[in-house]
Write an enzyme that holds these catalytic residues in place. Structure first.
Site, PDB file in Angstrom:
ATOM      1  N   CYS B  40       0.762  -1.120   0.046  1.00  0.00           N
ATOM      2  CA  CYS B  40      -0.033   0.100  -0.012  1.00  0.00           C
ATOM      3  C   CYS B  40       0.906   1.295  -0.121  1.00  0.00           C
ATOM      4  CB  CYS B  40      -1.047   0.073   1.003  1.00  0.00           C
ATOM      5  SG  CYS B  40      -0.110  -0.780   2.579  1.00  0.00           S
ATOM      6  N   ARG B  70      -1.028   3.782  -5.566  1.00  0.00           N
ATOM      7  CA  ARG B  70      -0.417   2.586  -4.734  1.00  0.00           C
ATOM      8  C   ARG B  70      -1.170   1.553  -4.196  1.00  0.00           C
ATOM      9  NH1 ARG B  70       5.233   4.499  -3.483  1.00  0.00           N
ATOM     10  NH2 ARG B  70       5.329   2.831  -2.316  1.00  0.00           N
ATOM     11  N   PHE B 254      -3.559  -2.231  -1.209  1.00  0.00           N
ATOM     12  CA  PHE B 254      -3.274  -3.192  -2.309  1.00  0.00           C
ATOM     13  C   PHE B 254      -3.322  -4.563  -1.673  1.00  0.00           C
ATOM     14  CE2 PHE B 254      -1.264  -3.426  -6.622  1.00  0.00           C
ATOM     15  CZ  PHE B 254      -1.480  -4.876  -6.819  1.00  0.00           C
ATOM     16  N   ASN B 274       2.650  -0.050   5.736  1.00  0.00           N
ATOM     17  CA  ASN B 274       2.790  -0.212   4.591  1.00  0.00           C
ATOM     18  C   ASN B 274       3.897  -1.518   4.372  1.00  0.00           C
ATOM     19  OD1 ASN B 274       3.792  -0.698   1.713  1.00  0.00           O
ATOM     20  ND2 ASN B 274       4.569   1.422   1.534  1.00  0.00           N
ATOM     21  N   GLY B 275       3.768  -2.846   4.051  1.00  0.00           N
ATOM     22  CA  GLY B 275       4.709  -3.858   4.196  1.00  0.00           C
ATOM     23  C   GLY B 275       4.031  -4.978   4.311  1.00  0.00           C
ATOM     24  N   GLU B 929      18.758 -14.018 -18.067  1.00  0.00           N
ATOM     25  CA  GLU B 929      19.038 -12.892 -17.412  1.00  0.00           C
ATOM     26  C   GLU B 929      20.329 -12.152 -17.815  1.00  0.00           C
ATOM     27  OE1 GLU B 929      19.865 -13.424 -12.971  1.00  0.00           O
ATOM     28  OE2 GLU B 929      19.842 -11.358 -13.563  1.00  0.00           O
ATOM     29  N   GLN B 977      13.165 -18.196  -9.134  1.00  0.00           N
ATOM     30  CA  GLN B 977      13.524 -19.402 -10.117  1.00  0.00           C
ATOM     31  C   GLN B 977      13.225 -20.701  -9.098  1.00  0.00           C
ATOM     32  OE1 GLN B 977      17.527 -18.088 -10.925  1.00  0.00           O
ATOM     33  NE2 GLN B 977      17.635 -19.956 -10.995  1.00  0.00           N
ATOM     34  N   LYS B 980      16.148 -22.296  -6.823  1.00  0.00           N
ATOM     35  CA  LYS B 980      16.722 -21.516  -5.516  1.00  0.00           C
ATOM     36  C   LYS B 980      15.913 -20.516  -5.543  1.00  0.00           C
ATOM     37  CE  LYS B 980      20.532 -19.500  -8.478  1.00  0.00           C
ATOM     38  NZ  LYS B 980      21.641 -19.033  -8.358  1.00  0.00           N
ATOM     39  N   GLN B 986      24.959 -16.012  -9.018  1.00  0.00           N
ATOM     40  CA  GLN B 986      26.468 -15.603  -9.170  1.00  0.00           C
ATOM     41  C   GLN B 986      26.913 -16.151 -10.290  1.00  0.00           C
ATOM     42  OE1 GLN B 986      28.712 -15.083  -5.640  1.00  0.00           O
ATOM     43  NE2 GLN B 986      30.519 -14.360  -6.645  1.00  0.00           N
ATOM     44  N   CYS B1151      27.712 -28.027 -13.876  1.00  0.00           N
ATOM     45  CA  CYS B1151      27.098 -26.544 -14.701  1.00  0.00           C
ATOM     46  C   CYS B1151      27.955 -25.597 -13.723  1.00  0.00           C
ATOM     47  CB  CYS B1151      25.728 -26.296 -14.767  1.00  0.00           C
ATOM     48  SG  CYS B1151      24.564 -27.251 -15.164  1.00  0.00           S
ATOM     49  N   CYS B1156      31.413 -28.925 -18.332  1.00  0.00           N
ATOM     50  CA  CYS B1156      30.301 -29.469 -19.041  1.00  0.00           C
ATOM     51  C   CYS B1156      30.720 -30.368 -20.199  1.00  0.00           C
ATOM     52  CB  CYS B1156      29.352 -28.595 -19.651  1.00  0.00           C
ATOM     53  SG  CYS B1156      28.026 -29.539 -20.505  1.00  0.00           S
TER      54      CYS B1156
END
Lengths: 469, 1534
Positions: B40, B70, B254, B274-275, B929, B977, B980, B986, B1151, B1156
């Site tokens: 919010c 918001r 929200f 808010n949170g 990414e 993802q 993890k 990294q 990997c 590989c």
């Protein structure tokens, strides 16, 4: 995999056999006199510790040796631990270490793009290190059980089953028609491939563990299977698949045409002093070996050492592709041209031919008549006009086996033999007779030693489960 | 098990509890209201002098309206998620209106007004009012009367109107014997709680319509299911000029649902928030542990009627409100209560003095932090304050005016203030509090508040007397365990685990890493006896709160824990017992025995063994005995109970440690004994970080892992470690690795302190029976049933027997394993050798026959089920149809995508082959990414396009330029993802070659860090903003959001849908093609079947299913998988592992090592040559999958694929071969079909940009079309967000990555810009802002120039006013930013190429920076340069303390002395001159005027090691790239 990039840094290095000019003239083991432990440890560092080790899968090792584990242990110098790991899946790593064609190496992931880890040699190094270091000692059972198990046949399947069952505490007796235990390991394998002492030290270990060996007794003849069933709580038939496939062709009856196993056995008996010098000898003769398999190769090696004048090998199969071609997809077995140590020692190989007849005089073979052929869908098609003749003095038939020894199945009522010559059994290996199990070549047909060991171990588990019920 | 008969905790609470959560939706299928969350905007205004006026109220309502963006709306655009206002009690107004009702109110101090929601039924309403009156009188108060609050129902949205309550005010007088204010307040509390209880008893479910929004002498709350602008039109009181107040706080909500829930609107009685409080489960449990004592002290005879004190079934914010109230009733002030509940991160703050540290530590022993993102605005009617959580994860900006008004809000610019009135522009910093005291008539700073609090008592003395520490543990013989191998086997260790996990930790001090996801079965489907831990899945933060980076932001993390009997909240400090401070929850044997010997700590050790001979039944008996004994010991004064399984032998077996911990912990809580007695577990079982996290999460405060430590020693002795270390070093490394692992597990939930994590039960159980859960793991989500207690005992005995069987062999090693890697006799793997080989052979030879062999294996047609979908089977209700009638395979494959695997994670060859294959079949590949080479954007030919249709935007923002975005068909925001979730990543330096570094705008060879959170998504409304940014950047692209399956994801997905996403991807937990920590791969997240079904059902219930496309992924392999996923709700399907297998992957799981051997997951040029994958193979595969799906469809009689979606009626649970425990699985909740109509997905009909942005774009057309320079001037306010993104997208579309020539477009703004000002601004655009801006300025800056300067007319009473908000230049790749003032936290986070000058920054400046140059001409906050692996920064270190504020983990600090490299000085000078040129900064001018004096005060911050040699090159490149993308060698001014 003490070093993740070992496979990139270390090239595959097989331990070469002794030079042809040296080894082809003696009956000693074809390989080096000393086991190259350090080299094996280094070669073990090529193992990639695969997430999916195809080597130990069904594409590779039938006993599912923990290859990545013991490769890692060996590469770190942990030989004793490696031996534990190896023995956990394989009773007789030395038999496979000396003799196995190593399907594991074919399935090795490194074989996909590069060349596989020398798994068989590492295995051999581990077990030899074990014997040298005195780590292979009898493992006498701490708990003894009353149940008695008879194992018929002392080949690798019988021995593996017997040792497993004894270690679980059962009273185990091994019966064999031969004078000494070992089956084909002793009587079929030439000394230059594996010395008799290798078998003997295992037998000694098993005897010390308490396995009883009853030799010179042919079950079905000297002692009936019914008798064994009466005296024992379970029986394992590991009688092999030694009934040979014969060649049905004119002239087969001529002298000088022999079955390979007859030829090899008498040479092996002679070596161990069990019998006098061989009656079938290749010395000074023109020899033709029919059959391109391992047995044929053993015949070639033996004939070479006996002093054959010339040696031909006839194969039904066409010349295989050389490495890199073909439609075989890794990890399926490749279709490569295999050159055995015996081939290296000298022989002429003729591919894609079939013997049509023998001819000769005085009841002795003098010519072999053959024709080129093609194999399509398991059928042989002659190529007209390609007939040829070879002059021969000795013909050795190494064209396979067709099942358990003749008359074995029929000697016992209720035992069922399959059309392929093996004994019928359920998924646990129990035959149609309750308490009677079958394992090894007798169950799956002639195959590799490693399969025999795998079968023997499975049978031991099945028998224990059966006896616990 | 979750059918209608299921007694779910919440339903029970809804019907039985006093404080009822008003919700029209109850738990059904996989939907459970307990998971709902909100985000919010908050705002407040105060007249510091305490002068009441109606203007203040009106201005507060204006603020509320300016926070509209918001908040959110549901499917009904006229119904908001909630909005409200809290003001001072308008005494004069109330006197007037009450009098008209015949009620004469006493003086202001002598009565309270209650704002109450009541049933609309008059009978029920009167009944409740009668109860209220009776209960008030019962506690000695005087009932004065009540009033129906006038409202205008017409303004309500339809959904809100249906459940509109009757709104009443009640007036309650001080009554007899209430002369002290505290007693009066306690009585008011009692009256309310007792009324709620009695109403429940008398009215039953009808009482759920009752809610006391406020009941106070000093404040009043008006709130409801309203849009911000509806608050003043609905409540007529608020527009009455007599309604006055000196202060008001407002809130715009929200929520992650669309259900009208009036009571959940903020403000609550004391605060608005808010949170999100992440630790709420633990906080509530710990409150329960303490409440017996607290209730007795506060409420005497009424205590028993009030428990639980924190009413269940409320939102996290409401619970916090309750806790605040209770602390206030102990006599604490409201700000003191907040300081205890939401403390600053004091543990590692070296700037704090001893008194303040001790004050914080004292509070820490009383109460664990209520942790999570929080901007809290609170008031008791006399003071109004705001506080931020310890990490500062929510924004709060304020303006103080010359006429004594302070305006506080989530954003700057919410209330226009005449420029000349501006005195201070400030912001709240992490952990800070600001208090406006209208009695003292001043604003009190954080420093003064805390210093004063710390000085009220000798806290340092208290700490010295009451807290002790253990000596650091020396090595001891007792860590050696006899018959180690047997013990290891009995506790389920394997050689694999010893080598890959324990040995790795013992050598590196880091958790073991693996790769390629998890393809083993769920524990409940496994034939192996798996440890109980394996049935628990870690939960993690996604969207509604951020995971924390425990490495780079270690300053907020703390594993410190206090052990012993806890203090009484209501008692004075002096009365506490001895506590032991542990810096880590992992105890060695030496430490444990030290603990046991402490005389002041009464310790009892209880054995958790039971005799093998007693078998399965023996465990249950032993467990109930243990629980009783523990309670007895606690009653008789044991301050510490050690549960120990030491002594396992052939005849004694250990109960599962997690079971005993949770059972004892919960039993002690239920008996009110847990706060008196602490729990430590000594166990041979715990060895991986996950095990420790489970034990701590279910109530142990410390763990002594004797067998793990003995195993580590043994590994050292046997020479199994890859490096020679002493056993002491190995032990320390192992403990360090576990500590780091545990820290990471709590940080992935966004929790920063172990104290708050402890007992917080942040796990989901998969495959445990309801009985087991209800009895021993209460409140844990378990949705599919499974293992019972007796089966658990059987598994325990099986493992034990394996270890202690009378084996004849000596020296047996623990079993080889097979849990990570495939092993012949080990755990099953879905990627078995046979599966891999058959799939590769099928696709290489294009043989559907061979594929059929694969399909049989992969669908578990033979053998045991490996996944939940294998337990499901399609059932036909119609006659089969001809295959030819079914939708074609060519159409089906368009629904397929490949997963987000970055170039970097996989090789260029592999990445491009996937893209080509997907483009040929009309599916979609995903960049991952790592950015993408612009050369791939343009198609070479139709058949060979390498452009990835999906462009991912992940937390690292690598290569996310406007040019990248504009070339996407779909932009995917990766929140989590599967391998993890909740963690960052990294890319190790050895994988960053020149090409990858170029695409990612970084330096070759330098490791790249992806932060765990998106630093612009800490809350749901932030995600809405990011989606808005991306839609502006590329209005034609579909925006998708990638989430990972976990319990509660349905609510998150609703929030995401409301935030404007077009597509939601639900990833399963088993996927993953790159490297990840092993325990994350195995233990975080849930299967996609559960997540997908929950999302689909929850969206339907919320009537939002038609707004979004659903995709799922996570080890999808076959057509059958696709069909089942569709039936569970998916429209599209993602594949990653399978296409890689088709390309030749053989699941090496290497990997992370770059080795590989098939050239896929490697950047090694030699290994890449081994890549043999072909696009054709991938295409063959997808057509096989489609054909398989078609044949299933033909059997079902279904022609078109879209008819399959959501058809769970065509699925049934099949019984197939599997372990006994799997036979209890019940998937009916997955197959539930909500009885809400829904229509097919209508893919969003394009994005319509705001008029403001449209007009900017159209007026700039001359520059775009004919390169004619354009200059524009505009007013701007905080509602104008993402300004410049729409324009920049169009520039990139037409002119590519270079944008336009410098000076092409000049935009001049005046006012306060909204969030994301200048996002993705393209080259050639300069935006000058006179005023201020909010968060995310210059996000993804792509070559443009941004300048922010304060209004010259303002009369600031401060040196560097706060001009811009948090998280600026996030992921900027080129361009420049000049700010003549201060910025918030995370300035230039992940900057990879922009140039920036600013005059002060908050915490975490230049975090994760990989390129660019930053100059700070003022004070910086803490943790500067954390994770900075590239670029340069110059900071004016005026007080010489910069080194204390800098995180030197990755950077070096050099002072700019006269003998330093002069080129740096030249560069710096040049940059500052540009800054003056653009901003006319007085401060910069003063510096330049005396350059030689100031130069040595500057420090240069640059990355360590590799980068140093490249510094100059980087700097030069940056200067040129600051204006132009790095690929262009343009020199010129910046």
């Amino acid at each position: 995999m003490s070093e993740p990039t070992g496979f990139l840094k270390i090239p595959r290095e097989k331990t070469p056999y002794r030079p042809v000019q040296e080894r082809a003239h003696d009956w000693q083991y074809i390989g080096p006199k000393k086991v190259p432990y350090e080299k094996s440890a280094r070669q073990a560092g090529r193992c990639m510790d695969c997430g999916v080790p195809f080597c130990q899968s069904d594409f590779g090792c039938p006993v599912h040796n923990a290859i990545p584990e013991w490769s890692d242990m060996v590469s770190r110098g942990h030989w004793h631990e490696a031996l534990h790991s190896l023995h956990a899946t394989n009773n007789f790593p030395e038999f496979t270490g000396f003799l196995c064609p190593a399907p594991c190496e074919n399935a090795c992931v490194l074989n996909r793009e590069q060349s596989p880890v020398t798994i068989r040699e590492i295995e051999l190094a581990i077990i030899e290190q074990g014997f040298v270091s005195g780590w292979v000692s009898p493992r006498v059972p701490t708990v003894l059980r009353q149940e008695r198990v008879a194992v018929v046949g002392s080949g690798p399947a019988g021995l593996a089953a017997a040792q497993q069952l004894r270690r679980r505490g059962f009273q185990v007796s091994v019966f064999d028609k031969a004078k000494h235990p070992g089956g084909l390991l002793r009587y079929g394998i030439p000394d230059f491939k594996m010395a008799k002492s290798v078998v003997e030290r295992r037998i000694e270990q098993m005897e010390a563990e308490g396995v009883e060996f009853v030799m010179g007794v042919k079950v079905g003849k000297d002692r009936s299977l019914e008798e064994l069933r009466r005296d024992y709580d379970a029986v394992l038939l590991a009688v092999g698949a030694e009934a040979p496939r014969d060649l049905v062709t004119p002239g087969r009856e001529l002298g000088g045409v022999h079955l390979a196993m007859d030829y090899l056995c008498q040479q092996n008996r002679a070596h161990s002093g069990e019998s006098s010098p061989p009656t079938i000898s290749a010395k000074g003769k023109r020899v033709v070996v029919i059959g391109g398999g391992d047995t044929g190769s053993d015949c070639i090696g033996t004939a070479r050492r006996q002093g054959a004048k010339s040696i031909h090998e006839l194969s039904l199969l066409a010349v295989p592709d050389v490495k890199g071609g073909g439609d075989a997809l890794w990890p399926l077995p490749s279709n490569d041209l295999k050159v055995s140590h015996a081939h290296e020692e000298g022989c002429e190989r003729i591919f894609g031919v079939i013997t049509t007849s023998f001819s000769g005089q005085n009841a002795k073979v003098q010519q072999l008549h053959a024709i080129q052929c093609e194999l399509r869908d398991g059928q042989v098609f002659h190529k007209p006009g390609t007939e040829f003749t070879l002059d021969v003095d000795l013909v050795l038939l190494a064209i396979g086996f067709v099942g358990v020894p003749e008359g074995f199945a029929s000697s016992t009522p209720g035992l069922v033999q399959r059309p392929n010559g093996t004994l019928a059994g359920d998924s646990n290996g129990m035959t149609t007779l309750p308490g009677v199990f079958v394992a090894g070549d007798a169950r799956r047909g002639a195959s590799l030693i490693v399969w025999a060991i795998a079968e023997g171990r499975q049978a031991a588990v099945a028998i224990e489960r059966y006896l616990q019920k | 098990m979750l059918g209608s008969s299921n007694i779910w905790v919440l339903i029970q609470l809804v019907t039985l509890d006093d404080r009822v959560m008003i919700t029209t939706q109850q738990q059904q299928g996989l939907y459970n209201p307990r998971f709902e969350r909100d985000g919010c905007g908050i705002g407040a205004i105060v007249n510091v002098k305490g002068e009441r006026s109606h203007t203040v109220v009106r201005q507060a309502l204006t603020i509320l309206q300016n926070l509209r963006h918001r908040g959110a709306q549901g499917y009904d655009p006229q119904t908001g998620d909630g909005a409200g206002i809290i003001t001072q009690k308008p005494h004069a107004f109330l006197v007037d209106v009450a009098l008209r009702l015949g009620v004469s109110l006493p003086s202001a101090e002598d009565y309270a007004v209650g704002m109450v929601f009541l049933p609309t039924d008059a009978g029920q309403r009167n009944e409740i009012l009668t109860i209220f009156r009776n209960q008030s009188e019962r506690v000695g108060l005087e009932w004065l009367g009540h009033r129906s609050v006038p409202v205008d129902t017409d303004v309500l949205g339809e959904a809100a109107a249906i459940v509109q309550p009757a709104v009443y005010q009640v007036f309650i007088g001080r009554g007899r014997a209430q002369n002290d204010d505290l007693a009066f307040n306690r009585s008011l509390y009692l009256a309310r709680r007792l009324t709620e209880n009695f109403a429940n008893v008398q009215l039953g479910p009808a009482a759920s319509a009752m809610h006391v929004a406020s009941l106070s002498v000093h404040t009043i709350v008006y709130k409801g299911m309203l849009l911000p602008e509806q608050v003043s039109t609905y409540f007529l009181d608020l527009t009455d000029p007599r309604f006055t107040s000196a202060m008001a706080a407002v809130h715009s909500r929200f929520s992650t649902n669309t259900f009208p829930t009036w009571s959940l609107a903020h403000p609550f009685r004391w605060l608005c928030h808010n949170g999100e409080i992440n630790t709420i489960r633990g906080n509530i449990n710990w409150f329960r542990a303490r409440e017996v004592t607290l209730a007795n002290e506060l409420f005497g005879e009424f205590a028993a009627e009030l428990r639980p004190l924190i009413a269940p079934g409320q939102s996290d914010s409401a619970c916090l409100d309750d806790a605040v109230e209770l602390l206030m009733l102990t006599g604490r002030s409201i700000d003191e209560a907040l300081r205890i509940l939401v403390p600053e991160a004091w543990q590692k703050n070296t700037f704090l003095d001893k008194a303040r540290r001790s004050y914080c530590e004292y509070n820490a022993t009383l109460m664990e932090p209520w942790d999570g993102p929080a901007a809290l605005c609170f008031t008791d009617g006399r003071v109004l304050g705001v506080a931020l959580d310890r990490s500062g994860l929510r924004p709060c900006r304020y303006t103080i005016t010359h006429d004594d008004t302070i305006i506080l809000a989530s954003e700057a610019g919410v209330l226009p203030v005449p420029t000349e009135q501006i005195k201070i522009w400030g912001r709240l910093k992490p952990g800070e509090m600001l208090l406006v005291d209208t009695m003292q008539q001043r604003v009190i700073s954080d420093f003064e508040l805390k210093a004063k609090a710390a000085g009220q008592f000798d806290y340092s003395g208290w700490v010295d007397r009451h807290i002790t520490q253990l000596e650091s543990g020396a090595e001891s013989e007792s860590d050696v365990v006899a018959d180690l191998n047997r013990q290891q086997t009995a506790f389920g260790y394997s050689r694999e685990e010893l080598i890959t996990s324990l040995a790795a930790m013992a050598v590196s001090g880091e958790e073991a890493v693996s790769s390629m996801g998890d393809d083993t079965p769920l524990a409940v489907l496994s034939h192996k006896a798996r440890p109980l831990f394996d049935y628990f899945k870690q939960q993690f933060a996604q969207v509604t709160n951020p995971p924390i980076d425990p490495l780079r932001e270690d300053m907020v993390m703390s594993l410190t824990i206090y052990l012993g009997a806890k203090g009484n909240l209501a008692a004075p400090p002096s009365s506490s017992a001895l506590l032991v401070r542990l810096e880590s929850p992992i105890l060695t044997s030496v430490e444990l025995s030290q603990l046991k010997r402490l005389p002041a700590l009464k310790t009892r050790t209880l054995s958790t063994l039971f005799p093998v001979a007693t078998g399965v039944a023996g465990m249950q008996m032993a467990l109930s005995e243990l629980i009783d004994t523990a309670a007895k010991e606690a009653r008789s004064g044991a301050a510490l109970i050690v549960l120990s399984d030491l002594g396992v032998d052939a005849s004694h077996v250990a109960m599962p440690s997690l079971l005993v911990v949770s059972a004892v912990h919960n039993h002690l809580i239920n008996l009110g004994l847990r706060s008196r007695t602490d729990l430590v577990i000594e166990t041979g079982e715990a060895r991986s970080p996950h095990h420790f996290a489970c034990l701590l999460g279910y109530g142990a405060v410390a763990v002594a892992p004797y067998l793990a430590l003995a195993s580590v020693k043994n590994l050292v002795e046997r020479g199994e470690l890859s490096r020679r270390v002493s056993s002491q070093e190995a032990t320390n490394s192992y403990i360090k690795a576990i500590s780091k692992g545990v820290t990471k597990i709590l940080s992935k939930m966004g929790i920063t302190t172990l104290q708050s994590y402890c007992g917080a039960q942040i796990f989901e159980a998969i495959g445990l029976s309801d009985e087991l859960i209800e009895e021993y793991f209460p409140d844990t989500s378990a949705r599919i049933g499974g293992l019972t207690l007796s089966e658990l005992a059987t598994e325990t005995l099986t493992r034990h027997i394996a270890g202690f069987k009378k084996s004849t062999s000596v020296g047996d090693l623990p079993p080889p394993g097979g849990y990570v890697h495939y092993r012949n006799a080990g755990e099953s793997h879905s990627w078995s050798p046979e599966a891999i080989a058959t799939l590769q052979h099928a696709t290489i030879t294009n043989s559907f026959k061979a594929y059929s062999a694969f399909q049989a294996i992969a669908n578990a047609d033979v053998g045991s089920p490996l996944a939940l979908r294998h337990l499901l089977a399609p059932v036909s209700t119609k006659a089969p149809i001809e295959l030819a009638e079914v939708e074609s395979a060519a159409d089906l494959v368009k629904r397929f995508t490949t997963g987000a695997m970055s170039l970097g994670a996989i090789s260029q060859e592999s990445h491009e082959a996937l893209a080509v294959a997907m483009n040929r079949i009309g599916g979609k590949s995903n960049t991952g990414e790592g950015g993408e080479d612009p050369a791939r954007f343009a198609a070479v030919s139709k058949d060979n396009s390498q452009n990835s249709a999906i462009k991912q935007v992940a937390s690292g923002r690598f290569g996310v330029t406007i040019h990248y975005l504009i070339n996407a068909d779909e932009i995917q925001i990766k929140i989590a993802q599967g391998a993890k979730p909740g963690e960052g990543g990294q890319l190790p330096g050895h994988k960053v070659d020149a090409q990858i570094a170029k695409l990612r705008h970084s330096t070759p060879g330098v490791s790249l860090i992806s932060p765990p959170p998106h630093h612009d998504v800490y809350s749901i409304e932030d995600l809405a903003q990011l989606i808005f940014d991306l839609k502006n950047a590329n209005p034609r692209a579909r925006i998708s959001v990638k989430l990972v399956s976990e319990a509660g994801i349905g609510a998150v997905a609703v929030g995401v849908a409301k935030a404007g996403a077009n597509k939601i991807l639900i990833s399963g937990d088993n996927g993953g093609t790159g490297a990840s920590p092993l325990s994350s791969i195995k233990h975080a997240g849930a299967p996609w079947e559960l997540g997908l079904a929950e999302v689909h059902q929850t969206l339907i219930i919320n009537r939002l299913r038609d707004r979004v496309v659903l995709e799922t992924d996570g080890q999808l392999r076959t057509g059958r998988d696709v069909v089942i996923a569709a039936m569970l709700g998916a429209n599209e399907f993602g594949f990653s592992t399978a296409p890689l297998i088709v390309q030749g992957c053989i699941m090496m799981r290497k990997c992370h090592l770059n080795t590989c051997p098939v050239g896929i997951a490697t950047q090694d040029p030699e290994l890449r040559k081994r890549f043999r994958g072909k696009p054709e193979h991938v295409i063959n595969y997808f057509f096989f999958v489609a054909e398989e799906a078609r044949s299933i469809m033909a059997n079902l009689g279904i022609k078109s694929f879209s008819e399959l979606v959501g058809r769970t009626d065509l699925l049934h649970q099949r019984r197939i071969e599997g372990p006994a425990k799997s036979q209890h699985i019940d998937l009916s909740a997955l197959l539930h079909r909500p009885e809400v109509e829904h229509t097919a997905v209508v893919v969003a009909a394009g994005f319509r940009p705001d008029d403001y942005d449209e007009s900017l774009l159209s007026q700039c057309r001359p520059a775009l079309e004919d390169k004619t320079p354009v200059v524009l001037s505009r007013r701007i306010n905080n509602a104008q967000r993402s300004t410049g993104a729409l324009l920049s997208g169009e520039i990139a579309r037409r002119h590519g990555s270079d944008g336009l020539a410098d000076g092409s477009i000049t935009l001049r703004f005046e006012g306060t810009a909204g969030q994301s000002f200048g996002a993705f601004l393209a080259g050639g655009v300069s935006a000058y802002l006179v005023g201020a801006a909010n968060d995310y300025v210059g996000k993804g800056l792509s070559g443009g120039r941004l300048v922010v300067a304060p209004p010259p007319q303002a009369l600031f009473d401060q040196e560097a006013p706060v001009l811009i908000g948090n998280t600026t230049l996030y992921g900027a790749t080129s361009g420049s930013l000049f700010v003549a003032g201060t910025a918030g936290e995370r300035f230039a986070v992940r900057n990879s190429g922009a140039l920036a000058v600013v005059e002060g920054v908050g915490d975490h400046g230049c975090e994760y920076m990989t390129g660019g140059v930053v100059v700070v001409l003022g004070v910086v906050g803490r943790n500067f340069g954390a994770g900075m692996s590239g670029g340069l920064a110059f900071v004016l270190d005026a007080d010489g303390l910069f080194h204390l504020r800098c995180n030197t983990g990755m950077v070096d600090i050099q002072r700019m002395t006269s003998d330093a490299d002069q080129s740096d000085a030249v560069l710096l000078r040049q940059i500052i001159n540009r800054h003056i040129g653009h901003t006319h900064s007085a401060k910069a001018s003063a510096i330049m005027a005396n350059w030689d004096w100031h130069l040595p005060k500057f420090v240069k911050i640059s990355p360590k090691k590799e980068c140093i040699s490249d510094q100059k090159r980087t700097a030069t490149a940056t200067i040129s790239s600051a204006r132009r993308p790095a690929s262009h060698e343009v020199h010129g001014h910046v």
